[in-house]
Enzyme design. Sequence first.
Site, PDB file in Angstrom:
ATOM      1  N   GLY A 146      53.531 -49.396  71.687  1.00 25.93           N
ATOM      2  CA  GLY A 146      55.044 -49.270  70.806  1.00 25.93           C
ATOM      3  C   GLY A 146      55.892 -48.357  71.208  1.00 25.93           C
ATOM      4  CB  SER A 230      52.652 -52.203  75.047  1.00 28.55           C
ATOM      5  OG  SER A 230      54.092 -51.931  75.305  1.00 28.55           O
TER       6      SER A 230
END
Length: 536
Positions: A146, A230
């Site tokens: 995120g 991520s």
Amino acid sequence: MIRARTGRIRSLLAAACAVAALLASALPASAAAKAPPGGSPRPQAAVAQGVLRGRAAEGSGAEEFLGVPYAAPPVGDARLRPPQEPRPWTGVREAVRQAPACLQFSPFGLSDPAAVSEDCLYLDVYRPGTARAGARLPVIVWLHGGAYSQGTGTQFGGRTMAELTGSVVVSINYRLGRLGYLGLPEVAGQNPQRSGSFGLMDQMAALRWTRQNIAAFGGNPGNVTVSGQSAGSGSVCALLAAPSAAGLFHRAVLQSGPCTLLRTPDGARAESEARAFAAGAGCTDAAALAACLRSASGTALVEAARTVPTSGPASGDGLLPVDPATAIGSGRWNKVPVMIGSTRSEARLFVALTQPYLTREQYTAQVLAGYGAAGPEVLARYPVSAYGSPYLALSAVMTDSTFACQTAWTAQLLAAQVPTYVYEFDDPDSPTLRGAQVPGLDESNAHSAELAYLHDFTMGERPLTADQVALATRMKRYWGAFARYGTPVVPGQTAWPAAGSGATVLTLNPTATRTGTSFASDHQCAFWRTQPPRPV
């Protein structure tokens, strides 16, 4: 080598997230709680702080302990300080409700956007229903992604993984945005490591809590896999390089976040960004800077960060002395077996959420402007006619030049030193994130596509099909075997050899999971290695 292009990816990550918003060691005991009338006993586990009472996971053979504190609330004067030990409790603590997400610095599809708090340093534990203290099961600790500024571990349930693979799964929250990453000397200088990477400190605190307490749930503190996607993968890179993280984990999984791509800012850049943020929050008096930031409202901090988003953990301090890619390249890092991979078309998510209806003329102009003298060759290698639309062509350019080839290059650094297993997720019909689908665009295989296959994921835009569930089962078994043995060997499934000199990559596909050595050529990595780092 890639700092400029990294900046472009960071800005796309931030923009995509904003648009998407629219859319035991010490006490190794375990006891059975008194059975409710007509029911089975609810599971209990005794950790260093007290006794927890969890529950059987609904629709699963697993058990879950939710909302478990691994550190004291980082609020009030504890804001912008290293995490402290969680407070003990008396009696039995109910562990059946997930904790709020940490304060979100850019919203990202939370099912309940109001369920956020600075009091957020909690984790969820999932275990097989048959597990008890002393079982010494492999442990998987999950770090959500995120862009270091939004998300929560509660979106990633581990019930199915725990039951299917016989693992104990831990999913954590950690501080985000400028509450998690603030390279300001007036703040960082107040702790021994002189670091403002409080989110990274939180992750280490969760790993230390796991080492101390996971035996109470049946986990093996000597066999912990840290896994992330991520920005979560970028966090794993930082843990691989951080000297104080040595011994806290024994395998690592990097999903869609290669260490050579997600480079850490140095101290000068981190300080410059932090000062701009502090000024935006109305904190400019150097003598009172730390106190001002600790007393400001969370709303004011979020608003100030809109123009100065975080770049994640900084390097050059006592916590993270050297950028992870540099540390790995030098051979001075926390060496463990590694699994690393990406999705086939990572950048489709970012292009879809920032410039979905790109014209052919705009695509041409953007590539020529971004690559200068090399622009015509980029256009020749990625013609719109070969991809069907400017959106798909630009997605291919960005996927190959960033995630795909940087995954290959990070894997090369790793494979020369430790057992390294490389994958590419390739399901041409994969669902995308809930609320992120742009009408008329193919977003399959985009960034985050694999998450619904590995977790009890709350953000998928639709359920998996039967074939996809079968692929998800195979993937969980690979991940579980890697966590258990340090090698993803699963009887009856396609053999997955270590990368080695052959650069072998396992393609994860619903109908044809296979190995091959064409990954680098498929993504034109020889060409991209010759290109200087320019934003697209």
